[in-house]
Enzyme design. Structure first.
Site, mmCIF file in Angstrom:
data_model
loop_
_atom_site.group_PDB
_atom_site.id
_atom_site.type_symbol
_atom_site.label_atom_id
_atom_site.label_comp_id
_atom_site.label_asym_id
_atom_site.label_seq_id
_atom_site.Cartn_x
_atom_site.Cartn_y
_atom_site.Cartn_z
ATOM 1 N N TYR A 288 0.865 -1.184 0.000
ATOM 2 C CA TYR A 288 0.000 0.000 0.000
ATOM 3 C C TYR A 288 0.895 1.225 0.000
ATOM 4 C CZ TYR A 288 0.886 -0.177 5.078
ATOM 5 O OH TYR A 288 1.475 -0.236 6.320
ATOM 6 N N HIS B 271 5.928 -0.439 1.537
ATOM 7 C CA HIS B 271 5.603 0.443 0.423
ATOM 8 C C HIS B 271 6.534 0.189 -0.768
ATOM 9 C CE1 HIS B 271 3.563 2.259 3.733
ATOM 10 N NE2 HIS B 271 4.679 2.681 4.287
#
Length: 324
Positions: free
Chosen positions: A252, A299
Site C-alpha cells: 500500500y 511500500h
C-alpha cells in the site's frame, strides 16, 4: 428564358446535392482535425502561473490523474464498492466484526459532514506546501517560503517549534493516524488517513469516550484538536493512489506519497519540501536521528520515488531538496 425555369425540381435537387458534396471535399483537412479535439484540455484551469491541471496533453499524467475522484469522506459518498472495501479491510485485518456504515454515521455526527475543496476553477490559485520530515530541511532556510503558501500540510509528528527558520511555523493541515497522533492547535485541520476501520473508531473515541488505547500497538487515547476541523481521507482514494499512481507496487502507498497526490487534488500549485536524503546521502528525520529509507517497509518506495520525480519533470509539482 432563365435556365432554372427549364429544370425540373428533381434536377435542381441533384445540382444542389452535387455542390454540397464538392464543398465538403474541398474543405481544409487541417480544420477538420482541429475541430475533432476538445479545446478545453488546453485551457488554463487555474489562475496560478502553473497549474496541476493545466494543459492536460500529457498521456502519462492523464492516465493516472482522475479529477472526478473525491479525496475526502462524507456520509453522501461513503458507500464503498465491494472490491474497494475488501482491499481496504485487507490492509489491517481485524479480529472483530465492525459495521462500517455505523462507524461512518457516528463519525459524521461528531465531525463536519460536507464536501471539501470543490471550488476549483479558472479564478482560483490555491498554493500548497507538502512538508515531509527529511533531514535535508536542516539549514535550508525554507521557513518563510513554506509559510507563504495558502495550505501547509505537515506529516505525522514533524515539529515546527525550534525549527522555524528551516521548516516554517504555519500548519493548516496535519496528516496523521492513531500511531502517529499528536496534539494540534485550533488553527490546524486534523486529516486522518484511515488505513483500517479501527483508525476511524479511534478518531471517534479520542473525542468522546477515550477508551481505545491500542490498535496493533499502544496509541494515545486522546489528543487536543478542533473537532470542527477534522477531515477523513476516503478509503477509495488510498486504493486509487495504489492502483493508478503506484500500479500496485508494494502493499500500500506511504503516507508521504498519498499526501502529495492528495495535495494535487485540493490545490492548484504544489511544492514539496523535506522528501529524500540529506546532502550527505543519509536518511533520517530533521528532528531526531531516526533512520528512514524509501526502500524500507511495505511500500513500493523505489517506485514512489521515481513517480515523484516524474511529476517534477512534467512540471506538475516542484521539489525543494534543501541543498544545491
Amino acid at each position: 428564358m432563365n435556365i432554372f425555369n427549364r429544370l425540373t425540381p428533381r434536377y435542381i435537387t441533384l445540382i444542389f446535392s452535387f455542390m454540397t458534396i464538392l464543398l465538403l471535399f474541398t474543405q481544409n483537412p487541417i480544420d477538420n482535425t482541429v475541430d475533432s479535439f476538445d479545446d478545453s484540455i488546453f485551457q488554463v484551469s487555474c489562475s496560478c502561473k502553473s497549474c496541476v491541471m493545466g494543459f492536460m496533453d500529457d498521456d502519462w499524467f492523464i492516465y493516472r490523474y482522475d479529477p472526478s475522484i473525491t479525496p475526502l469522506l462524507n456520509r453522501k459518498n461513503s458507500v464503498l464498492r465491494r472490491d474497494t472495501y475488501r482491499w481496504w479491510r485487507g490492509l489491517q485485518p481485524s479480529m472483530f466484526r465492525i459495521n462500517y456504515t455505523e462507524v461512518v454515521d457516528q463519525m459524521f455526527s461528531l465531525f463536519p459532514d460536507k464536501e471539501h475543496y470543490s471550488d476549483a476553477g479558472p479564478d482560483r490559485c490555491r498554493t500548497c506546501a507538502v512538508v515531509g520530515n527529511s533531514a535535508n530541511l536542516l539549514g535550508s532556510h525554507y521557513g518563510s517560503l513554506i509559510d507563504f503558501h495558502d495550505v501547509v500540510i505537515r506529516i505525522n509528528k514533524g515539529p515546527t517549534k525550534g525549527y522555524e527558520r528551516d521548516v516554517g511555523s504555519k500548519t493548516t493541515h496535519r496528516i496523521l493516524y492513531p500511531e502517529s497522533a499528536m496534539d494540534l492547535d485550533n488553527s490546524t485541520h486534523l486529516v486522518l488517513f484511515p488505513f483500517k476501520i479501527r483508525d476511524m473508531q479511534w478518531l471517534i473515541s479520542t473525542f468522546t469516550t477515550r477508551h481505545i488505547t491500542r490498535t496493533y500497538t499502544r496509541v494515545k487515547p486522546s489528543i487536543k484538536a478542533d473537532e470542527n476541523k477534522v477531515m477523513v481521507l476516503h478509503p477509495a482514494f488510498i486504493k486509487y493512489v495504489y492502483e493508478k499512481w503506484l500500479l500496485k507496487h508494494g502493499r500500500y502507498p506511504s503516507t508521504g506519497f498519498i499526501t502529495i497526490i492528495f495535495a494535487m487534488h485540493i490545490c492548484d500549485q504544489v511544492n514539496v519540501f523535506g522528501f529524500g536524503a540529506s546532502s550527505t546521502g543519509t536518511w533520517h528525520h530533521y528532528f531526531d536521528r531516526t533512520r528512514t529509507h524509501y526502500k524500507g517497509g511495505p511500500h513500493g518506495g523505489d517506485f514512489e520515488n521515481k513517480t515523484i520525480h516524474q511529476l517534477q519533470q512534467r512540471n506538475k509539482i516542484s521539489i525543494y531538496k534543501g541543498y544545491r
